[in-house]
Design a protein around this motif. Structure first.
Motif, PDB file in Angstrom:
ATOM      1  N   ASN A 158       0.847  -1.198   0.000  1.00 47.76           N
ATOM      2  CA  ASN A 158       0.000   0.000   0.000  1.00 47.76           C
ATOM      3  C   ASN A 158       0.883   1.248   0.000  1.00 47.76           C
ATOM      4  OD1 ASN A 158      -2.885  -1.256   0.693  1.00 47.76           O
ATOM      5  ND2 ASN A 158      -1.383  -2.225   2.041  1.00 47.76           N
ATOM      6  N   PRO A 159       1.526   1.551  -1.120  1.00 48.56           N
ATOM      7  CA  PRO A 159       2.440   2.710  -1.169  1.00 48.56           C
ATOM      8  C   PRO A 159       1.749   4.039  -0.903  1.00 48.56           C
ATOM      9  CG  PRO A 159       2.759   1.259  -3.078  1.00 48.56           C
ATOM     10  CD  PRO A 159       1.506   0.822  -2.402  1.00 48.56           C
ATOM     11  N   PHE A 160       0.424   4.096  -0.992  1.00 48.85           N
ATOM     12  CA  PHE A 160      -0.263   5.368  -0.755  1.00 48.85           C
ATOM     13  C   PHE A 160      -0.010   5.884   0.653  1.00 48.85           C
ATOM     14  CE2 PHE A 160      -3.362   2.274   0.777  1.00 48.85           C
ATOM     15  CZ  PHE A 160      -3.853   2.865   1.921  1.00 48.85           C
ATOM     16  N   LEU A 161       0.379   4.998   1.575  1.00 43.68           N
ATOM     17  CA  LEU A 161       0.669   5.430   2.939  1.00 43.68           C
ATOM     18  C   LEU A 161       1.856   6.381   2.995  1.00 43.68           C
ATOM     19  CD1 LEU A 161       0.204   2.007   4.769  1.00 43.68           C
ATOM     20  CD2 LEU A 161      -1.290   4.012   4.938  1.00 43.68           C
ATOM     21  N   LEU A 162       2.708   6.337   1.983  1.00 46.76           N
ATOM     22  CA  LEU A 162       3.837   7.265   1.918  1.00 46.76           C
ATOM     23  C   LEU A 162       3.462   8.574   1.242  1.00 46.76           C
ATOM     24  CD1 LEU A 162       6.695   4.800   0.853  1.00 46.76           C
ATOM     25  CD2 LEU A 162       6.141   5.609   3.157  1.00 46.76           C
ATOM     26  N   PHE A 163       2.417   8.568   0.426  1.00 44.94           N
ATOM     27  CA  PHE A 163       2.037   9.761  -0.334  1.00 44.94           C
ATOM     28  C   PHE A 163       1.071  10.669   0.428  1.00 44.94           C
ATOM     29  CE2 PHE A 163       3.384   6.789  -3.600  1.00 44.94           C
ATOM     30  CZ  PHE A 163       4.146   7.588  -4.443  1.00 44.94           C
ATOM     31  N   PHE A 164       0.165  10.077   1.204  1.00 47.97           N
ATOM     32  CA  PHE A 164      -0.891  10.872   1.835  1.00 47.97           C
ATOM     33  C   PHE A 164      -0.316  11.814   2.882  1.00 47.97           C
ATOM     34  CE2 PHE A 164      -4.763   7.913   1.002  1.00 47.97           C
ATOM     35  CZ  PHE A 164      -4.598   8.148  -0.349  1.00 47.97           C
ATOM     36  N   ASN A 165      -0.991  12.964   3.007  1.00 49.82           N
ATOM     37  CA  ASN A 165      -0.577  13.968   3.981  1.00 49.82           C
ATOM     38  C   ASN A 165      -0.843  13.456   5.395  1.00 49.82           C
ATOM     39  OD1 ASN A 165      -1.089  16.461   5.781  1.00 49.82           O
ATOM     40  ND2 ASN A 165      -0.075  17.302   3.971  1.00 49.82           N
ATOM     41  N   LEU A 166       0.175  13.496   6.231  1.00 49.34           N
ATOM     42  CA  LEU A 166       0.067  12.946   7.575  1.00 49.34           C
ATOM     43  C   LEU A 166      -0.904  13.745   8.444  1.00 49.34           C
ATOM     44  CD1 LEU A 166       1.061  10.873   9.655  1.00 49.34           C
ATOM     45  CD2 LEU A 166       2.957  12.414  10.181  1.00 49.34           C
ATOM     46  N   GLU A 167      -0.804  15.087   8.409  1.00 49.03           N
ATOM     47  CA  GLU A 167      -1.633  15.924   9.265  1.00 49.03           C
ATOM     48  C   GLU A 167      -3.073  16.049   8.772  1.00 49.03           C
ATOM     49  OE1 GLU A 167       1.478  16.773   8.449  1.00 49.03           O
ATOM     50  OE2 GLU A 167       2.339  16.460  10.440  1.00 49.03           O
ATOM     51  N   ALA A 168      -3.297  15.945   7.469  1.00 48.62           N
ATOM     52  CA  ALA A 168      -4.633  16.181   6.911  1.00 48.62           C
ATOM     53  C   ALA A 168      -5.450  14.905   6.748  1.00 48.62           C
ATOM     54  CB  ALA A 168      -4.514  16.883   5.556  1.00 48.62           C
ATOM     55  N   ILE A 169      -4.801  13.753   6.587  1.00 48.12           N
ATOM     56  CA  ILE A 169      -5.561  12.527   6.300  1.00 48.12           C
ATOM     57  C   ILE A 169      -5.250  11.411   7.294  1.00 48.12           C
ATOM     58  CG2 ILE A 169      -5.975  10.708   4.590  1.00 48.12           C
ATOM     59  CD1 ILE A 169      -5.420  12.726   2.399  1.00 48.12           C
ATOM     60  N   ILE A 170      -4.006  10.969   7.340  1.00 52.78           N
ATOM     61  CA  ILE A 170      -3.679   9.759   8.093  1.00 52.78           C
ATOM     62  C   ILE A 170      -3.938   9.939   9.591  1.00 52.78           C
ATOM     63  CG2 ILE A 170      -1.850   8.146   8.702  1.00 52.78           C
ATOM     64  CD1 ILE A 170      -0.577   8.671   6.001  1.00 52.78           C
ATOM     65  N   LYS A 171      -3.367  10.958  10.173  1.00 50.73           N
ATOM     66  CA  LYS A 171      -3.490  11.152  11.622  1.00 50.73           C
ATOM     67  C   LYS A 171      -4.922  11.434  12.066  1.00 50.73           C
ATOM     68  CE  LYS A 171      -1.252  13.658  15.405  1.00 50.73           C
ATOM     69  NZ  LYS A 171      -0.209  14.691  15.738  1.00 50.73           N
ATOM     70  N   PRO A 172      -5.679  12.375  11.460  1.00 48.21           N
ATOM     71  CA  PRO A 172      -7.064  12.617  11.916  1.00 48.21           C
ATOM     72  C   PRO A 172      -7.964  11.381  11.799  1.00 48.21           C
ATOM     73  CG  PRO A 172      -6.303  14.399  10.496  1.00 48.21           C
ATOM     74  CD  PRO A 172      -5.292  13.322  10.406  1.00 48.21           C
ATOM     75  N   ARG A 173      -7.827  10.607  10.721  1.00 52.36           N
ATOM     76  CA  ARG A 173      -8.701   9.445  10.557  1.00 52.36           C
ATOM     77  C   ARG A 173      -8.335   8.331  11.535  1.00 52.36           C
ATOM     78  NH1 ARG A 173      -9.909   9.144   3.980  1.00 52.36           N
ATOM     79  NH2 ARG A 173     -10.486  11.349   3.802  1.00 52.36           N
ATOM     80  N   PHE A 174      -7.043   8.205  11.837  1.00 51.36           N
ATOM     81  CA  PHE A 174      -6.654   7.205  12.839  1.00 51.36           C
ATOM     82  C   PHE A 174      -7.164   7.599  14.226  1.00 51.36           C
ATOM     83  CE2 PHE A 174      -3.539   5.695  16.005  1.00 51.36           C
ATOM     84  CZ  PHE A 174      -3.710   4.321  15.846  1.00 51.36           C
ATOM     85  N   LEU A 175      -7.071   8.883  14.558  1.00 55.25           N
ATOM     86  CA  LEU A 175      -7.585   9.348  15.845  1.00 55.25           C
ATOM     87  C   LEU A 175      -9.101   9.180  15.936  1.00 55.25           C
ATOM     88  CD1 LEU A 175      -5.455  12.598  16.368  1.00 55.25           C
ATOM     89  CD2 LEU A 175      -5.146  10.367  17.460  1.00 55.25           C
ATOM     90  N   LEU A 176      -9.812   9.419  14.833  1.00 60.55           N
ATOM     91  CA  LEU A 176     -11.260   9.222  14.834  1.00 60.55           C
ATOM     92  C   LEU A 176     -11.604   7.745  15.025  1.00 60.55           C
ATOM     93  CD1 LEU A 176     -14.051  10.597  14.451  1.00 60.55           C
ATOM     94  CD2 LEU A 176     -13.892   9.947  12.043  1.00 60.55           C
ATOM     95  N   ALA A 177     -10.771   6.860  14.452  1.00 61.41           N
ATOM     96  CA  ALA A 177     -11.007   5.425  14.655  1.00 61.41           C
ATOM     97  C   ALA A 177     -10.918   5.071  16.132  1.00 61.41           C
ATOM     98  CB  ALA A 177      -9.985   4.622  13.851  1.00 61.41           C
ATOM     99  N   GLY A 178      -9.934   5.674  16.844  1.00 58.77           N
ATOM    100  CA  GLY A 178      -9.831   5.443  18.284  1.00 58.77           C
ATOM    101  C   GLY A 178     -11.021   6.014  19.034  1.00 58.77           C
ATOM    102  N   LYS A 179     -11.524   7.161  18.614  1.00 56.40           N
ATOM    103  CA  LYS A 179     -12.701   7.777  19.247  1.00 56.40           C
ATOM    104  C   LYS A 179     -13.931   6.886  19.080  1.00 56.40           C
ATOM    105  CE  LYS A 179     -15.237  11.223  20.930  1.00 56.40           C
ATOM    106  NZ  LYS A 179     -15.164  11.668  22.337  1.00 56.40           N
ATOM    107  N   ILE A 180     -14.136   6.368  17.879  1.00 56.60           N
ATOM    108  CA  ILE A 180     -15.283   5.495  17.609  1.00 56.60           C
ATOM    109  C   ILE A 180     -15.172   4.218  18.439  1.00 56.60           C
ATOM    110  CG2 ILE A 180     -16.364   4.062  15.829  1.00 56.60           C
ATOM    111  CD1 ILE A 180     -15.748   6.268  13.828  1.00 56.60           C
ATOM    112  N   GLU A 181     -13.968   3.676  18.535  1.00 58.20           N
ATOM    113  CA  GLU A 181     -13.773   2.466  19.343  1.00 58.20           C
ATOM    114  C   GLU A 181     -14.053   2.747  20.814  1.00 58.20           C
ATOM    115  OE1 GLU A 181     -10.320  -0.942  20.184  1.00 58.20           O
ATOM    116  OE2 GLU A 181      -9.850   0.885  19.044  1.00 58.20           O
ATOM    117  N   GLY A 182     -13.615   3.907  21.330  1.00 56.74           N
ATOM    118  CA  GLY A 182     -13.871   4.252  22.717  1.00 56.74           C
ATOM    119  C   GLY A 182     -15.350   4.467  23.019  1.00 56.74           C
ATOM    120  N   MET A 183     -16.111   4.940  22.048  1.00 55.74           N
ATOM    121  CA  MET A 183     -17.546   5.159  22.235  1.00 55.74           C
ATOM    122  C   MET A 183     -18.331   3.858  22.079  1.00 55.74           C
ATOM    123  SD  MET A 183     -17.970   8.778  20.179  1.00 55.74           S
ATOM    124  CE  MET A 183     -19.735   8.882  20.483  1.00 55.74           C
ATOM    125  N   GLY A 184     -17.676   2.823  21.527  1.00 52.43           N
ATOM    126  CA  GLY A 184     -18.334   1.533  21.386  1.00 52.43           C
ATOM    127  C   GLY A 184     -19.446   1.517  20.356  1.00 52.43           C
TER     128      GLY A 184
END
Length: 405
Positions: A315-341
């Motif tokens: 999945n080379p796109f992981l190197l292309f995507f913007n860390l602050e605009a895409i990867i990090k916010p969506r990963f943090l939202l995944a943790g939020k959704i998991e915490g809310m159950g």
């Protein structure tokens, strides 16, 4: 009307200079031949051309036309009216507006003093190519010394070669506007040898044209040695692959030191050298990424997201995507959704799918699909996560190293 009048006077002057004398010779000689034949053919002798009878000034003059001196005087007057005064006048007659001329002179003030005949000849070449005033402004902004270069050197042979290479006048025009230096590169020692190198490597002219358009510096920066040829073969890309032209051109224009640095940078995360070149073969544009960007994305994917490094190979796109605009916010939202159950959860393979989604689709799939109060809480959290900037971003120094890859 002034130009037409001057042309008519020139024709009249030329006629007065050449044809009157020849006509007078013809009729005078014809009359003497007729008279000699009427008397006796045996005693006939044609006088030499330098005899006084042939050089009678009265035979060369007719009142049906004005004198040569009068016509020359009229031509000088009309030429003085129509003759361009300076380079600005030449550009104006060529089609440039006053605003265009000011932009051109602001970018290249020395054009004020350029010889108008040389400037006019170069503008004629640009006219044959279909270049208009707006294109010229873009070209001068990009290459201020363009009109001072010898674009008229080998112009006919060069343009004929380019027309054959690009296949149409429209594509050639687009290529020249994008890279005006195509008209200034050494034709025999630079352009033709570089094109021949790519053709020898199996890059057809049809595939080379998009590369010339997308990478304007392809011709001056191409260097190929045995080490680069080895790198190309190690990518494992065949000549029939659509990626082949990208692999060849990117490795050819990259510095050998830069290639080595980028390979070593990825080796730090557990990749072998062969795996890195296979990655270049699957996604050649990884070569265009800076070492800093690759480090930051790899560190977050492996260290924070806890994904294995081999995931990047698939999945080379992981190197292309913007860390602050895409990867990090969506990963943090995944943790939020998991915490809310709540469902749907963003875990495992769903995480990679979520990262590849467009913004609109991601919000619809994981945020607005919930009730209004839950959706509002999630969208607020997601927006705040996207607003977090990189640490010390404002104080970052831009160190320019020239050509990026």
């Amino acid at each position: 009307m002034v130009v037409l009048s001057a042309a008519l006077y020139r024709c009249a002057s030329l006629f007065a200079r050449r044809f009157h004398i020849q006509t007078s010779h013809f009729f005078t000689g014809f009359h003497r031949l007729h008279y000699a034949d009427a008397t006796t053919s045996q005693s006939f002798k044609l006088p030499p051309l330098n005899s006084p009878s042939f050089l009678n000034p009265s035979l060369f003059y007719t009142t049906a036309f004005p004198s040569v001196e009068i016509l020359d005087g009229m031509i000088e007057i009309l030429d003085g009216i129509d003759k361009p005064k300076d380079s600005a006048d030449i550009l104006r007659k060529w089609g440039c507006s006053n605003d265009d001329i000011s932009k051109i002179f602001m970018r290249r003030p020395s054009l004020h003093k350029m010889d108008i005949k040389i400037l006019q000849s170069k503008l004629e070449i640009l006219t044959d190519l279909g270049i208009i005033s707006s294109d010229l402004v873009k070209i001068i902004h990009c290459r201020p010394r363009f009109l001072n270069c010898r674009i008229n050197l080998w112009s006919n042979e060069r343009l004929e070669y380019f027309r054959t290479l690009f296949g149409s006048k429209e594509i050639l025009l687009k290529a020249i506007v994008r890279n005006p230096s195509l008209l200034t590169y050494d034709f025999h020692n630079k352009i033709k040898p570089i094109i021949a190198i790519y053709e020898k490597l199996g890059v057809s002219r049809r595939d080379l044209i998009p590369m010339l358009l997308s990478r304007p510096t392809l011709i001056p920066r191409t260097t190929l040695d045995s080490e680069k040829l080895d790198y190309i073969s190690r990518t494992g890309v065949s000549q029939e692959s659509r990626m082949y032209k990208h692999v060849v051109t990117l490795l050819a224009i990259s510095r050998i030191e830069t290639i080595r640095e980028k390979v070593m940078n990825l080796e730090k995360y557990g990749f072998s050298e062969d795996e890195v070149f296979k990655l270049f073969g699957r996604s050649p544009l990884v070569l265009t990424l800076s070492i800093d960007k690759v480090q930051r994305n790899m560190t977050y994917v492996v260290g924070t997201m806890k994904l294995p490094a081999n995931v990047v190979l698939l999945n080379p796109f992981l190197l292309f995507f913007n860390l602050e605009a895409i990867i990090k916010p969506r990963f943090l939202l995944a943790g939020k959704i998991e915490g809310m159950g709540i469902v749907p959860q963003i875990k495992g393979p769903a995480m990679l799918r979520a990262l590849r989604m467009s913004e609109k689709r991601f919000i619809a799939a994981f945020i607005t699909c919930h009730s209004e109060d839950v959706g509002n809480e999630l969208i607020t959290f997601y927006k705040n996560a996207k607003c977090v900037k990189r640490l010390a971003e404002s104080s970052k120094k831009n160190l320019s190293k020239g050509f990026p890859f």
